[in-house]
Design a protein around this motif. Structure first.
Motif, PDB file in Angstrom:
ATOM      1  N   HIS A 124       0.828  -1.223   0.000  1.00 30.51           N
ATOM      2  CA  HIS A 124       0.000   0.000   0.000  1.00 30.51           C
ATOM      3  C   HIS A 124       0.858   1.267   0.000  1.00 30.51           C
ATOM      4  CE1 HIS A 124      -3.699  -2.255   0.648  1.00 30.51           C
ATOM      5  NE2 HIS A 124      -3.119  -2.906   1.639  1.00 30.51           N
TER       6      HIS A 124
ATOM      7  N   THR B 275      -4.437   4.149   7.205  1.00 32.88           N
ATOM      8  CA  THR B 275      -5.343   3.358   6.358  1.00 32.88           C
ATOM      9  C   THR B 275      -4.667   2.056   5.921  1.00 32.88           C
ATOM     10  OG1 THR B 275      -6.263   5.433   5.564  1.00 32.88           O
ATOM     11  CG2 THR B 275      -6.766   3.479   4.267  1.00 32.88           C
ATOM     12  N   ALA B 276      -3.397   2.161   5.528  1.00 30.82           N
ATOM     13  CA  ALA B 276      -2.666   0.972   5.069  1.00 30.82           C
ATOM     14  C   ALA B 276      -2.582  -0.069   6.181  1.00 30.82           C
ATOM     15  CB  ALA B 276      -1.266   1.374   4.613  1.00 30.82           C
TER      16      ALA B 276
ATOM     17  N   ARG C 175      -4.609  -0.420   8.713  1.00 26.70           N
ATOM     18  CA  ARG C 175      -5.955  -0.967   8.965  1.00 26.70           C
ATOM     19  C   ARG C 175      -6.285  -2.050   7.927  1.00 26.70           C
ATOM     20  NH1 ARG C 175     -10.139   1.804   7.430  1.00 26.70           N
ATOM     21  NH2 ARG C 175      -9.123   3.815   7.799  1.00 26.70           N
ATOM     22  N   LYS C 176      -5.995  -1.748   6.653  1.00 28.48           N
ATOM     23  CA  LYS C 176      -6.275  -2.721   5.583  1.00 28.48           C
ATOM     24  C   LYS C 176      -5.429  -3.982   5.757  1.00 28.48           C
ATOM     25  CE  LYS C 176      -7.695   0.420   1.878  1.00 28.48           C
ATOM     26  NZ  LYS C 176      -7.121   1.251   0.790  1.00 28.48           N
TER      27      LYS C 176
ATOM     28  N   GLY D 228      -6.947  -7.529   6.136  1.00 30.42           N
ATOM     29  CA  GLY D 228      -6.807  -8.329   4.901  1.00 30.42           C
ATOM     30  C   GLY D 228      -6.293  -9.742   5.084  1.00 30.42           C
TER      31      GLY D 228
END
Ligand SMILES: *Cc1c(COP(=O)(O)O)cnc(C)c1O
Length: 350
Positions: A312, A342-343, A345-346, A350
């Motif tokens: 990301h 955000t990265a 969290r993903k 994921g």
């Protein structure tokens, strides 16, 4: 080590990742230079004078790295067989290739420490009795800010407490000031005040100050004269180093006060990370520019998360099986911090 990093990487791996800005490069290109080994490089001398003044010491010497600042200070202060008192997770004991024993010949004595900050009582307890069969306690080293303590700042009260014990026991006091500028900006206490109880002190130019190379070690006239001998001995004496010193002078003018932005960014990232399920802050209070994350609750390893966020466009280093460290610096913007949150969290989801 990566062969190809993503473009526009938000690089929270370390504050050593900064690249010299165009203003800094211009200052470097225009630097007046001479042979530094002969004391003829005017820009290096100007930087040394400036840092000596900043740290309130008689003199200073420009060195190729912070590690060399520590190792030369230890070599000047300690004789072979002497003992150095510092926390087990200090940079000196952990990240310098055993240099304190290989170069100074000194023995290491770990003190118990909270976030790397320890007390005068802990120093007193670590001092060896004056017996023929004991090593000689010689030096106590503090780290400002404490890297593996989450960037914790030593308060003046804490510094004075250790200094008092050092004085009582006839110990030399050394400050590893790799991130002393961050401590100054975070606390409002001057670099001079923090360095006053220390026999030797230094700042790194290649961390938050954003220079490509260098550190500046300061102390008494005699200390620096002896440090110069070690600088030669270790191959650290330079030639037209004004090119590098100019970056240092530029950084002192332009990159010091702005460290406050890095601290605000670190707090914002810590808040975003702490809101992610399974992610915990190792040090709940983010004092400066370092954020340590315990990711054991995510069910993923730190290495796996580090790889996933790189996809990301964000780099955060894995420091242990479930430990990650994010470091803010002048090449990471507030927008980059949002991207990093955000990265992460993903990657966790994921
Ligand atoms: C980075 C660092 C050093 C060494 O500095 P270099 O310039 O990388 O050699 C020493 N002490 C601490 C606390 C550091 O973070």
């Amino acid at each position: 080590m990566l062969s190809a990093l993503p473009r526009n990487l938000v690089d929270l791996f370390s504050d050593t990742m900064t690249r010299p800005s165009s203003g800094m490069r211009k200052a470097m290109a225009e630097a007046e230079v001479g042979d530094e080994q002969r004391g003829e490089d005017p820009t290096t001398r100007a930087l040394e004078d400036r840092v000596a003044e900043l740290l309130g010491k008689d003199a200073a010497v420009f060195l190729p790295s912070g590690t060399m600042c520590n190792q030369i200070a230890l070599a000047v202060h300690c004789r072979s067989g002497d003992e150095i008192i510092a926390p087990d997770n200090s940079h000196i004991f952990t990240f310098e290739g055993g240099g304190s024993s290989a170069i100074a010949g000194a023995h290491s004595r770990a003190v118990p420490a909270d976030k790397g900050v320890f007390t005068g009582a802990a120093v007193t307890a670590a001092v060896r009795p004056p017996m023929r069969h004991a090593p000689k306690s010689r030096l106590v080293a503090i780290e400002q800010t404490m890297n593996l303590g989450g960037g914790a700042v030593w308060s003046m009260t804490q510094i004075d407490d250790v200094a008092k014990a050092a004085k009582t026991h006839g110990l030399v006091m050394h400050m590893d000031g790799a991130r002393l500028p961050n401590a100054v900006v975070a606390s409002g206490v001057s670099a001079k005040q923090m360095s006053a109880p220390c026999d030797s002190t230094w700042i790194d130019l290649s961390k938050g100050l954003g220079c490509p190379v260098g550190g500046v070690l300061a102390g008494s006239k005699d200390f620096i004269a002896e440090a110069w001998r070690w600088k030669h001995r270790l191959g650290g004496a330079l030639r037209q180093s004004g090119i590098l010193a100019a970056a240092g002078l530029y950084a002192l003018d332009h990159n010091w006060d702005r460290l406050a932005e890095d601290h605000a960014n670190a707090r914002a990232f810590a808040e975003a990370a702490a809101a992610i399920k399974g992610v915990k802050l190792v040090y709940p209070k983010t004092e400066t520019n370092l954020v340590f994350l315990d990711v054991s609750g995510t069910g993923k390893s730190a290495a796996a998360l580090s790889d996933a966020i790189l996809a990301h466009g964000v780099r955060i280093g894995a420091m242990g099986p479930a430990l990650m460290r994010a470091v803010t610096h002048l090449d990471v913007s507030a927008a980059g911090i949002a991207t990093a949150g955000t990265a992460l969290r993903k990657a966790v989801a994921g």
